[in-house]
Design a protein around this motif. Structure first.
Motif, PDB file in Angstrom:
ATOM      1  N   PRO A  96     -21.488  -1.177  32.632  1.00  0.00           N
ATOM      2  CA  PRO A  96     -20.211  -1.799  32.246  1.00  0.00           C
ATOM      3  C   PRO A  96     -19.554  -2.621  33.350  1.00  0.00           C
ATOM      4  O   PRO A  96     -18.645  -3.389  33.074  1.00  0.00           O
ATOM      5  CB  PRO A  96     -19.342  -0.590  31.868  1.00  0.00           C
ATOM      6  CG  PRO A  96     -19.915   0.535  32.671  1.00  0.00           C
ATOM      7  CD  PRO A  96     -21.388   0.288  32.728  1.00  0.00           C
ATOM      8  N   ASP A  97     -19.999  -2.437  34.590  1.00  0.00           N
ATOM      9  CA  ASP A  97     -19.374  -3.165  35.698  1.00  0.00           C
ATOM     10  C   ASP A  97     -20.197  -4.361  36.152  1.00  0.00           C
ATOM     11  O   ASP A  97     -19.882  -4.984  37.170  1.00  0.00           O
ATOM     12  CB  ASP A  97     -19.153  -2.230  36.897  1.00  0.00           C
ATOM     13  CG  ASP A  97     -18.165  -1.117  36.576  1.00  0.00           C
ATOM     14  OD1 ASP A  97     -17.199  -1.411  35.847  1.00  0.00           O
ATOM     15  OD2 ASP A  97     -18.369   0.022  37.040  1.00  0.00           O
ATOM     16  N   PRO A 107     -21.014  -8.038  35.590  1.00  0.00           N
ATOM     17  CA  PRO A 107     -20.511  -9.182  34.814  1.00  0.00           C
ATOM     18  C   PRO A 107     -21.594 -10.211  34.554  1.00  0.00           C
ATOM     19  O   PRO A 107     -22.630 -10.241  35.212  1.00  0.00           O
ATOM     20  CB  PRO A 107     -19.432  -9.763  35.729  1.00  0.00           C
ATOM     21  CG  PRO A 107     -19.942  -9.450  37.108  1.00  0.00           C
ATOM     22  CD  PRO A 107     -20.661  -8.120  37.006  1.00  0.00           C
ATOM     23  N   ARG A 140      -9.259  -7.071  35.314  1.00  0.00           N
ATOM     24  CA  ARG A 140      -9.722  -5.937  36.119  1.00  0.00           C
ATOM     25  C   ARG A 140     -10.202  -6.473  37.450  1.00  0.00           C
ATOM     26  O   ARG A 140     -10.585  -7.644  37.556  1.00  0.00           O
ATOM     27  CB  ARG A 140     -10.846  -5.187  35.403  1.00  0.00           C
ATOM     28  CG  ARG A 140     -12.110  -6.040  35.208  1.00  0.00           C
ATOM     29  CD  ARG A 140     -13.137  -5.319  34.375  1.00  0.00           C
ATOM     30  NE  ARG A 140     -14.360  -6.088  34.250  1.00  0.00           N
ATOM     31  CZ  ARG A 140     -15.233  -5.922  33.287  1.00  0.00           C
ATOM     32  NH1 ARG A 140     -15.012  -5.033  32.353  1.00  0.00           N
ATOM     33  NH2 ARG A 140     -16.345  -6.635  33.260  1.00  0.00           N
ATOM     34  N   ALA A 170     -14.428  -5.782  41.855  1.00  0.00           N
ATOM     35  CA  ALA A 170     -15.221  -4.659  42.358  1.00  0.00           C
ATOM     36  C   ALA A 170     -14.267  -3.557  42.771  1.00  0.00           C
ATOM     37  O   ALA A 170     -13.096  -3.810  43.067  1.00  0.00           O
ATOM     38  CB  ALA A 170     -16.083  -5.095  43.547  1.00  0.00           C
ATOM     39  N   PRO A 171     -14.723  -2.290  42.759  1.00  0.00           N
ATOM     40  CA  PRO A 171     -13.857  -1.197  43.216  1.00  0.00           C
ATOM     41  C   PRO A 171     -13.397  -1.413  44.638  1.00  0.00           C
ATOM     42  O   PRO A 171     -14.069  -2.075  45.438  1.00  0.00           O
ATOM     43  CB  PRO A 171     -14.757   0.039  43.088  1.00  0.00           C
ATOM     44  CG  PRO A 171     -15.815  -0.348  42.098  1.00  0.00           C
ATOM     45  CD  PRO A 171     -16.025  -1.824  42.289  1.00  0.00           C
TER      46      PRO A 171
END
Length: 269
Positions: free
Chosen positions: A203-204, A206, A248, A251-252
């Motif tokens: 899900p992360d 792109p 969002r 990246a974390p």
């Protein structure tokens, strides 16, 4: 002494002229072949005649830095022409057209007649627009398109139902020439947006889903400016309404800090 035209007669003439400029008949009825519907109610209901006017010239440009290579604008044009039948003349200043990409949008090489032209590109387009057996004519130009040149193109296109598309390109994303007025029936801007990840287990990640565009109607006779978020055309040239992507971070936070440390020469935390 001849009798003058009354107020009601003048009003009727004005209405008839306005209807003809929008591709309608004098009775106000839309000709079945006067427009090319997008197939999306949100677009077709907004446009006069229920779609993109045929027998007219329309401008398309990419948004932001993409305006130099114009890939999204070319893909948008290919999707439109992919839903028409007949040959297409594509005029450009250089040999950088990616034909397999056009085919993936529904415009196949067997329908293409490519012409390389620089200074005479608009003259070539003007002559091609007068050919009734063509489905469309595309012309890629750098720099300005003034009122005189665009009016000549518009007059040439009005003789038949050929779709005329001018793809505007520039080395500057903020080129003032792209904002100058022209006689084109409509003006569009296509800007690429992040694609949604289609994989449930990633899900992360792109950019794996269908290309997503911000499609802007900058100007159109008989319609207000508007913006839509759509997915790029499929193999039949059909657009689709894209889901709105939630904002969002790219990246974390820990990952961003790690990248920053490596860039500063500190490979370890």
């Amino acid at each position: 002494m001849r009798k003058g035209v009354g107020d009601s007669g003048l009003a009727g003439l004005r209405a008839a002229v306005a209807a003809l400029e929008r591709g309608w008949g004098t009775t106000g009825e839309t000709r079945p072949d006067a427009t090319l519907p997008f197939g999306l109610p949100c677009l077709d209901d907004h446009l006069p005649g229920g779609g993109l006017t045929l027998g007219a010239v329309h401008e398309i440009a990419a948004g932001g830095p993409e305006v130099e290579h114009g890939a999204a604008a070319a893909a948008f044009a290919a999707g439109l022409l992919g839903r028409l039948s007949g040959p297409v003349v594509w005029i450009g200043p250089r040999r950088d057209l990616f034909v397999p990409g056009l085919a993936s949008m529904g415009l196949f090489p067997s329908r293409l007649l490519m012409v390389e032209a620089r200074r005479d590109a608009l003259l070539v387009m003007e002559e091609a627009l007068r050919h009734p057996d063509l489905a469309g004519v595309v012309c890629e130009i750098d720099g300005k398109l003034d009122l005189v040149a665009s009016r000549r193109l518009q007059l040439a296109a009005e003789g038949c139902d050929v779709l005329g598309l001018v793809l505007r390109r520039s080395r500057r994303f903020d080129d003032p020439a792209l904002r100058q007025p022209s006689a084109a029936q409509s003006r569009w801007r296509v800007t690429s947006l992040p694609s949604a990840p289609p994989l449930a287990h990633a899900p992360d990640v792109p950019g794996l889903g269908p290309a997503v565009w911000q499609l802007e109607l900058m100007r159109c006779r008989g319609a207000e400016p508007a913006t839509w978020t759509v997915e790029a055309p499929d193999a039949q040239g059909r657009l689709a309404v894209a889901p709105v992507l939630a904002d969002r971070p790219a990246a974390p936070a820990p990952a961003r800090r790690a990248v920053a440390r490596r860039a500063a020469g500190h490979p370890h935390p």
